[in-house]
Design an enzyme around this catalytic site. Structure first.
Site, PDB file in Angstrom:
ATOM      1  N   VAL A   1       0.864  -1.195   0.000  1.00 32.25           N
ATOM      2  CA  VAL A   1       0.000   0.000   0.000  1.00 32.25           C
ATOM      3  C   VAL A   1       0.894   1.236   0.000  1.00 32.25           C
ATOM      4  O   VAL A   1       2.082   1.150   0.327  1.00 32.25           O
ATOM      5  CB  VAL A   1      -0.894   0.079   1.268  1.00 32.25           C
ATOM      6  CG1 VAL A   1      -1.971  -0.973   1.274  1.00 32.25           C
ATOM      7  CG2 VAL A   1      -0.063   0.005   2.548  1.00 32.25           C
TER       8      VAL A   1
ATOM      9  N   ALA B   1      -8.981   8.665   3.736  1.00 31.33           N
ATOM     10  CA  ALA B   1      -8.722   9.311   5.029  1.00 31.33           C
ATOM     11  C   ALA B   1      -8.881   8.334   6.180  1.00 31.33           C
ATOM     12  O   ALA B   1      -8.259   8.494   7.229  1.00 31.33           O
ATOM     13  CB  ALA B   1      -9.667  10.500   5.227  1.00 31.33           C
TER      14      ALA B   1
ATOM     15  N   GLY C   1      -3.715  14.465   7.613  1.00 30.86           N
ATOM     16  CA  GLY C   1      -2.594  15.291   8.051  1.00 30.86           C
ATOM     17  C   GLY C   1      -3.024  15.953   9.346  1.00 30.86           C
ATOM     18  O   GLY C   1      -4.016  16.695   9.375  1.00 30.86           O
TER      19      GLY C   1
ATOM     20  N   GLU D   1       0.693  13.183   1.912  1.00 31.69           N
ATOM     21  CA  GLU D   1      -0.284  12.233   2.470  1.00 31.69           C
ATOM     22  C   GLU D   1      -1.700  12.789   2.273  1.00 31.69           C
ATOM     23  O   GLU D   1      -2.639  12.061   1.939  1.00 31.69           O
ATOM     24  CB  GLU D   1      -0.009  12.019   3.971  1.00 31.69           C
ATOM     25  CG  GLU D   1      -1.039  11.133   4.650  1.00 31.69           C
ATOM     26  CD  GLU D   1      -1.024  11.235   6.187  1.00 31.69           C
ATOM     27  OE1 GLU D   1       0.009  11.618   6.759  1.00 31.69           O
ATOM     28  OE2 GLU D   1      -2.057  10.928   6.790  1.00 31.69           O
TER      29      GLU D   1
ATOM     30  N   GLU E   1      -0.470  10.847  18.362  1.00 33.37           N
ATOM     31  CA  GLU E   1      -1.589  11.354  17.543  1.00 33.37           C
ATOM     32  C   GLU E   1      -2.904  10.679  17.961  1.00 33.37           C
ATOM     33  O   GLU E   1      -3.943  11.335  18.080  1.00 33.37           O
ATOM     34  CB  GLU E   1      -1.308  11.121  16.059  1.00 33.37           C
ATOM     35  CG  GLU E   1      -2.420  11.642  15.182  1.00 33.37           C
ATOM     36  CD  GLU E   1      -2.104  11.623  13.694  1.00 33.37           C
ATOM     37  OE1 GLU E   1      -0.940  11.875  13.314  1.00 33.37           O
ATOM     38  OE2 GLU E   1      -3.028  11.337  12.914  1.00 33.37           O
TER      39      GLU E   1
ATOM     40  N   LYS F   1      -6.299  12.394  19.520  1.00 32.09           N
ATOM     41  CA  LYS F   1      -7.631  12.184  18.922  1.00 32.09           C
ATOM     42  C   LYS F   1      -8.621  11.596  19.934  1.00 32.09           C
ATOM     43  O   LYS F   1      -9.827  11.760  19.769  1.00 32.09           O
ATOM     44  CB  LYS F   1      -7.505  11.283  17.689  1.00 32.09           C
ATOM     45  CG  LYS F   1      -6.881  12.011  16.500  1.00 32.09           C
ATOM     46  CD  LYS F   1      -6.587  11.066  15.366  1.00 32.09           C
ATOM     47  CE  LYS F   1      -6.163  11.821  14.115  1.00 32.09           C
ATOM     48  NZ  LYS F   1      -5.709  10.916  13.057  1.00 32.09           N
TER      49      LYS F   1
ATOM     50  N   GLU G   1     -15.180  15.396  10.454  1.00 31.09           N
ATOM     51  CA  GLU G   1     -15.053  15.033   9.032  1.00 31.09           C
ATOM     52  C   GLU G   1     -16.398  14.772   8.368  1.00 31.09           C
ATOM     53  O   GLU G   1     -17.072  13.769   8.624  1.00 31.09           O
ATOM     54  CB  GLU G   1     -14.131  13.811   8.866  1.00 31.09           C
ATOM     55  CG  GLU G   1     -13.805  13.550   7.407  1.00 31.09           C
ATOM     56  CD  GLU G   1     -12.394  13.016   7.173  1.00 31.09           C
ATOM     57  OE1 GLU G   1     -11.635  12.854   8.147  1.00 31.09           O
ATOM     58  OE2 GLU G   1     -12.066  12.761   6.000  1.00 31.09           O
TER      59      GLU G   1
ATOM     60  N   ARG H   1     -13.496  10.303  16.374  1.00 28.28           N
ATOM     61  CA  ARG H   1     -13.475  10.939  17.705  1.00 28.28           C
ATOM     62  C   ARG H   1     -14.715  10.486  18.485  1.00 28.28           C
ATOM     63  O   ARG H   1     -15.478  11.308  19.007  1.00 28.28           O
ATOM     64  CB  ARG H   1     -13.433  12.477  17.601  1.00 28.28           C
ATOM     65  CG  ARG H   1     -12.561  13.025  16.477  1.00 28.28           C
ATOM     66  CD  ARG H   1     -11.074  12.727  16.642  1.00 28.28           C
ATOM     67  NE  ARG H   1     -10.412  12.530  15.363  1.00 28.28           N
ATOM     68  CZ  ARG H   1      -9.892  13.485  14.592  1.00 28.28           C
ATOM     69  NH1 ARG H   1      -9.923  14.735  15.006  1.00 28.28           N
ATOM     70  NH2 ARG H   1      -9.317  13.197  13.447  1.00 28.28           N
TER      71      ARG H   1
ATOM     72  N   LYS I   1      -0.528   4.113   1.529  1.00 34.56           N
ATOM     73  CA  LYS I   1      -0.959   4.711   2.801  1.00 34.56           C
ATOM     74  C   LYS I   1      -1.941   3.747   3.446  1.00 34.56           C
ATOM     75  O   LYS I   1      -2.769   3.150   2.758  1.00 34.56           O
ATOM     76  CB  LYS I   1      -1.656   6.049   2.529  1.00 34.56           C
ATOM     77  CG  LYS I   1      -2.424   6.579   3.725  1.00 34.56           C
ATOM     78  CD  LYS I   1      -3.132   7.904   3.462  1.00 34.56           C
ATOM     79  CE  LYS I   1      -3.947   8.258   4.711  1.00 34.56           C
ATOM     80  NZ  LYS I   1      -4.515   9.589   4.692  1.00 34.56           N
TER      81      LYS I   1
END
Ligand SMILES: C=C(O[C@@H]1C=C(C(=O)O)C=C[C@H]1O)C(=O)O
Length: 373
Positions: free
Chosen positions: A138, A281, A201, A218, A354, A358, A184, A325, A140
């Site tokens: 892959v 994403a 990102g 990315e 990260e 989140k 999102e 989230r 990503k």
């Protein structure tokens, strides 16, 4: 008496929420869950003598053991008006006869099987993702982890209020025991027009984001397939070539906003959602190998985390986000989820922090005052 938290329906961005309780729950599993959900929704729209509003929350993965739900609440409150909605039993029987896999009325099973990774295991998971990127499996992949927080339904009710107050610019939701506040937007549809926003990102500081070539590329990797896919069925408004910065109270993201008009107005909101999901994403690039890698590497079925969540109405309008989230109500508490996109050069230690960032909004909402202790 208010309904049990697990059955509550709530959707809010700033202002007045759309809420619902009781009513009908159509549950779907499998690869074609969104298409079958759309068929049921279209059948309801053509048969019901009123214009209904329903809530949706679909599983991330085709192979998820946990169901995707379409909820038509018996009591709906929207734009400060209370409405009663009902589905005649003959219509429900017809829908069940047309789709033998359809389940009606059952409370979804809530507990996703699997174990919870430690920090060291998460690091290993990111290293395995990097190894797969190195081998060109892959480009990503978005991998994550869960964390269980003991909480009772009353705490969840207060958490929902706290999220809506602390994050008025994002979408606070509760659908069948999945609750959170997501930034999102997957699809907002009004007639033939639609909007979507790609986030990819992440950083604590905006400066780090714009100057980081890896994060910007990315982001492009995530935005380009969405543009291509929508370009096949819509006329798109001009898209800014550079992502913009989206500021959240605790984080910054790179964001691309896309808007347009569907070529064929008969293409339903759920058909567009089915076309887009799972986006790069929340899955990766290319899509299918990334999803297979997630199944292989993650410790637990995502259930409805990172799946589409939102509402639809009889006028063809919809507001559907990605369930991020957020956490899933389970016996004795809430299981929180968070993930991040991994591309070549990612730092496993940073990726863990990260996910911590989140998880923060949900942790703060479920345990107010936790950071003072
Ligand atoms: C997967 C999540 O977030 C997604 C991944 C992002 C990233 O990798 O930078 C940013 C926003 C979301 O699209 C999550 O919040 O759990």
């Amino acid at each position: 008496m208010s309904p049990p938290f697990a059955q509550l329906l709530h959707w809010q961005r700033g202002g007045e929420p759309i809420t619902g309780s009781g009513g009908w729950r159509f549950a779907f599993t499998g690869t074609d869950r969104l298409r079958r959900m759309d068929r049921v929704w279209q059948a309801l729209l053509s048969a019901l003598p009123y214009s209904p509003t329903a809530f949706v929350s679909a599983a991330f993965d085709d192979t998820s053991a946990l169901p995707s739900v379409l909820r038509l609440p018996a009591l709906l409150r929207r734009d400060q008006v209370e409405l009663e909605q009902s589905v005649p039993s003959e219509l429900a029987a017809q829908l069940l006869a047309a789709d033998p896999q359809l389940r009606l009325g059952e409370q979804p099973s809530m507990t996703a099987p699997g174990s919870t990774p430690t920090r060291a295991q998460h690091r290993l998971l990111v290293e395995r993702a990097l190894a797969a990127i190195e081998r060109d499996r892959v480009r990503k992949v978005v991998v994550g982890r869960d964390e269980f927080v003991p909480a009772d339904p009353e705490v969840c009710g207060r958490a929902l209020e706290a999220l809506a107050a602390a994050y008025p610019d994002v979408w606070t939701f509760a659908v069948d025991g999945l609750l959170g506040a997501t930034p999102e937007l997957l699809l907002a549809r009004t007639g033939e027009r639609f909007r979507t926003r790609v986030l990819a990102g992440t950083a604590r500081e905006p400066g780090v984001l714009v100057s980081d070539e890896r994060r910007v590329s990315e982001h492009r990797l995530a935005a380009d397939p969405v543009l291509t896919s929508l370009g096949e069925v819509a006329v798109l408004d001009e898209v800014h070539p550079e992502p913009h910065l989206l500021e959240l109270p605790n984080l910054w993201h790179l964001a691309t906003d896309i808007a347009g008009r569907v070529l064929d107005p008969a293409v339903s909101p759920l058909a567009l959602v089915d076309r887009l999901h799972p986006t790069p994403a929340v899955a990766g690039v290319p899509q299918q190998p990334a999803v297979a890698l997630i199944e292989e590497l993650e410790f637990r079925d995502r259930g409805r985390y990172a799946g589409p969540v939102g509402w639809l109405d009889g006028e063809g309008n919809a507001e559907i986000c990605l369930a991020l989230r957020c956490g899933q109500l389970e016996p004795g508490g809430v299981r929180l989820y968070a993930a991040g996109g991994i591309v070549a050069g990612a730092d496993p230690e940073w990726e863990y922090t990260e996910t911590e960032a989140k998880l923060e909004p949900m942790l703060d909402a479920l345990r107010p005052g936790r950071s003072d202790s």
